[in-house]
Enzyme design. Sequence first.
Site, short mmCIF file in Angstrom:
data_model
loop_
_atom_site.label_atom_id
_atom_site.label_comp_id
_atom_site.label_asym_id
_atom_site.label_seq_id
_atom_site.Cartn_x
_atom_site.Cartn_y
_atom_site.Cartn_z
N CYS A 81 0.81 -1.22 0.00
CA CYS A 81 0.00 0.00 0.00
C CYS A 81 0.84 1.27 0.00
CB CYS A 81 -0.92 0.02 1.23
SG CYS A 81 -0.02 0.08 2.80
N GLN A 82 2.17 1.15 0.07
CA GLN A 82 3.00 2.34 0.25
C GLN A 82 2.80 3.38 -0.85
OE1 GLN A 82 4.01 -0.81 0.38
NE2 GLN A 82 5.56 -1.18 1.98
#
Length: 204
Positions: A81-82
């Site tokens: 998800c970064q």
Amino acid sequence: MPDVIDLYAGAGGLSLGAARAAFRVVAAVENDRYALDTHTRNFPQTIHLNTDVAALTGERLLEVAGVRRGQLDGIIGGPPCQGFSAIGQKRLDDDRNNQFVEFFRLAGEVRPKFFLAENVPGILDTRFDALRERAMSFVSDYEILNPMKVVASDYGAPTTRTRIFFMGFQSRYFEPLTEASFDPPAHARTVCVREALRGLPCDI
């Protein structure tokens, strides 16, 4: 007992939820060997793959898991998800973003009865519209629910963490489902951290 495979399994958060919901986690894929070591301790009966999801084919995944195409009940996972996170730069060219697409590519190849992917709210940013559309193109013949915003505290978890869940299913295996099917149960209540940690040993 229905079988699921956990992609981007980490230490086993989604696997634990699946197990508590009476699913058997037959295989888990995680590229970080330290996270996978923890998952292995938590789920010793699960087959573990320390590899990049993008390097897998559906055929290989099913072979390792010992499941035939079309017989797997579910694929679950939380792709990185970064690149979508509010505290990140949300760059379209972040290579990690492609892992979201890889989850759905594998789902399309494996043909599970359902899939469930989790990510941060930033995944819904309009700048990622094309990426989401590309991901969903691999599972276009599934019934796909609208992305569901889930606030953990609404379900009794001692955290306000908010996540987006993408769910699709083959309708012939399920009763009709809508987003409302996953609303918090009426008996859910707010639990604070103090209450959740009460009774644990504490060395000071």
